[in-house]
Structure formats: structure tokens, C-alpha cells
Design an enzyme around this catalytic site. Structure first.
Site, short mmCIF file in Angstrom:
data_model
loop_
_atom_site.label_atom_id
_atom_site.label_comp_id
_atom_site.label_asym_id
_atom_site.label_seq_id
_atom_site.Cartn_x
_atom_site.Cartn_y
_atom_site.Cartn_z
N HIS A 1 12.83 -2.18 2.51
CA HIS A 1 12.10 -0.82 2.99
C HIS A 1 12.94 0.25 2.41
CE1 HIS A 1 9.37 -3.08 5.35
NE2 HIS A 1 10.19 -3.72 5.74
N ASN B 1 8.24 -5.21 -0.70
CA ASN B 1 7.96 -4.05 0.03
C ASN B 1 6.50 -4.13 0.41
OD1 ASN B 1 7.94 -2.00 1.51
ND2 ASN B 1 9.02 -0.41 0.20
N ARG C 1 12.91 4.72 12.70
CA ARG C 1 11.49 5.56 12.81
C ARG C 1 10.59 4.91 13.96
NH1 ARG C 1 9.23 5.30 7.03
NH2 ARG C 1 7.81 7.04 7.82
N GLU D 1 12.77 -8.81 1.72
CA GLU D 1 12.01 -7.75 2.39
C GLU D 1 12.89 -6.46 1.96
OE1 GLU D 1 11.92 -7.85 6.49
OE2 GLU D 1 10.60 -6.47 6.88
N TYR E 1 10.95 8.75 1.43
CA TYR E 1 10.84 7.84 0.44
C TYR E 1 11.37 8.41 -0.92
CZ TYR E 1 7.78 5.86 3.69
OH TYR E 1 7.22 5.38 4.68
N ARG F 1 6.97 0.78 13.63
CA ARG F 1 7.73 0.18 12.55
C ARG F 1 8.79 -0.77 13.02
NH1 ARG F 1 5.21 3.66 8.56
NH2 ARG F 1 4.96 5.68 9.48
N PRO G 1 0.72 -1.35 0.08
CA PRO G 1 -0.06 -0.12 -0.17
C PRO G 1 0.84 1.25 0.06
CG PRO G 1 -0.21 -1.00 2.10
CD PRO G 1 0.51 -2.10 1.22
N ASN G 2 0.27 2.24 -0.69
CA ASN G 2 0.74 3.62 -0.86
C ASN G 2 2.35 3.63 -1.53
OD1 ASN G 2 -1.17 4.61 0.52
ND2 ASN G 2 -0.31 3.81 2.50
N ARG H 1 4.53 10.83 -2.12
CA ARG H 1 4.36 10.72 -0.50
C ARG H 1 5.59 11.02 0.23
NH1 ARG H 1 4.61 4.50 1.31
NH2 ARG H 1 4.00 5.27 3.27
N ALA I 1 2.98 -0.79 5.02
CA ALA I 1 2.55 -0.72 6.43
C ALA I 1 2.07 -2.14 6.75
CB ALA I 1 1.47 0.17 6.54
#
Ligand code: DQA
Length: 149
Positions: free
Chosen positions: A100, A74, A107, A98, A22, A111, A9-10, A17, A77
């Protein structure tokens, strides 16, 4: 060798964003980088993005039937919430990395949990979008018999 590059998502909002976390590259820009890198290292890739958890589970399950060699994911969330994605990666038993974009370990507390990590061969964080390319290199080496962990 064929890899699935799955984004949660996103991540379709890359470049829009929170550029502080990012960066400024758009999702389309990311796809272009991934495709160019795939050609360079001689692997086939299919990229997929969804904002929906079940769709991501379906895509992971597809790797079993499509005889995909590796997954770069990735989960956005869903990293921090989804046992379903963890179970999906465990179910297909395909080498998975994985990724990120941001340095998640520096953070917020929420998270700091990653459910999917337990099913992954490697985690790459904080390398920006280059992290996807590093994940592809890792899988390429692993799948062609390298020992790297
Ligand atoms: C992310 C980190 C997650 O915490 C966040 O929810 C994202 C992106 C990253 O790429 O740094 O959507 O996975």
C-alpha cells in the site's frame, strides 16, 4: 525469476488521485521505476492493472500456469472487501507481498481490514511507490533462498 506486479482499482489514476496520500508520480512513472529496478536486481517483471475484481482474480490464477515465482499486489480498495482475491492468492500458493502506497493503518477504520494479508508473506505500507521496489527486493531475496520474513 519472474514476478507479476498487480495493481487494483484506481491505481491507474496515480499522480491524479489524492496526491496527499498517493504522491505525484503517475502510473506510467511507476511502471518505469519498476522496470528499471527489475533490470537492476536481475528479475523479469510483468505489470498489470485492472479496475475489475474478476480480472484481478484471473491474473492471479494465471501465475499458476505461467510459472511465475512471486506476486507483488496492491489490491487498492479490494484489499478491504475481497475474499475472492484472498482465495486466489491462496489457490496459487505463490509467495506474495501486499503493498500500500499510503499508511493505511493511520487512515479510516474501514481501511484497517485486509483480507488478502492472510495469504501474503509480507505487507509494506506507507513507503510511497518505493514500497513496490522494497517488495521486489524482498521476493528476490526470499526466492533466492534468503530467510527474511
Ligand atoms: C491503497 C490503500 C487503499 O485503502 C485504497 O483503497 C487504495 C490504495 C494504497 O496504496 O495505499 O486504492 O491500497
Amino acid at each position: 525469476m519472474k514476478l507479476y506486479i498487480i495493481n487494483g482499482p484506481n491505481l491507474n489514476f496515480l499522480g491524479i488521485r489524492e496526491p496527499k496520500h498517493y504522491g505525484n508520480t503517475t502510473y506510467e512513472g511507476l511502471l518505469k521505476m519498476i522496470c528499471e529496478h527489475a533490470t537492476k536486481i536481475g528479475v523479469e517483471v510483468e505489470c498489470y492493472q485492472s479496475n475489475h475484481e474478476g480480472d484481478l482474480v484471473d491474473k492471479i490464477q494465471e501465475t499458476y500456469y505461467q510459472k511465475i515465482d512471486g506476486i507483488v499486489i496492491n489490491p487498492g480498495a479490494y484489499t478491504h472487501t475481497s475474499i475472492a482475491l484472498l482465495d486466489a492468492v491462496k489457490s496459487v500458493g505463490i509467495p506474495t507481498v501486499e503493498v500500500h502506497i499510503s499508511k493505511v493503518e493511520e487512515r479510516e477504520d474501514f481501511r484497517q481490514v485486509s483480507y488478502i494479508r492472510a495469504a501474503c508473506q509480507k505487507t509494506i505500507t506507507g513507503q510511497g511507490i518505493a514500497g513496490y521496489l522494497l517488495a521486489m527486493d524482498f521476493l528476490c531475496e526470499l526466492l533466492s533462498g534468503g530467510e527474511k520474513k
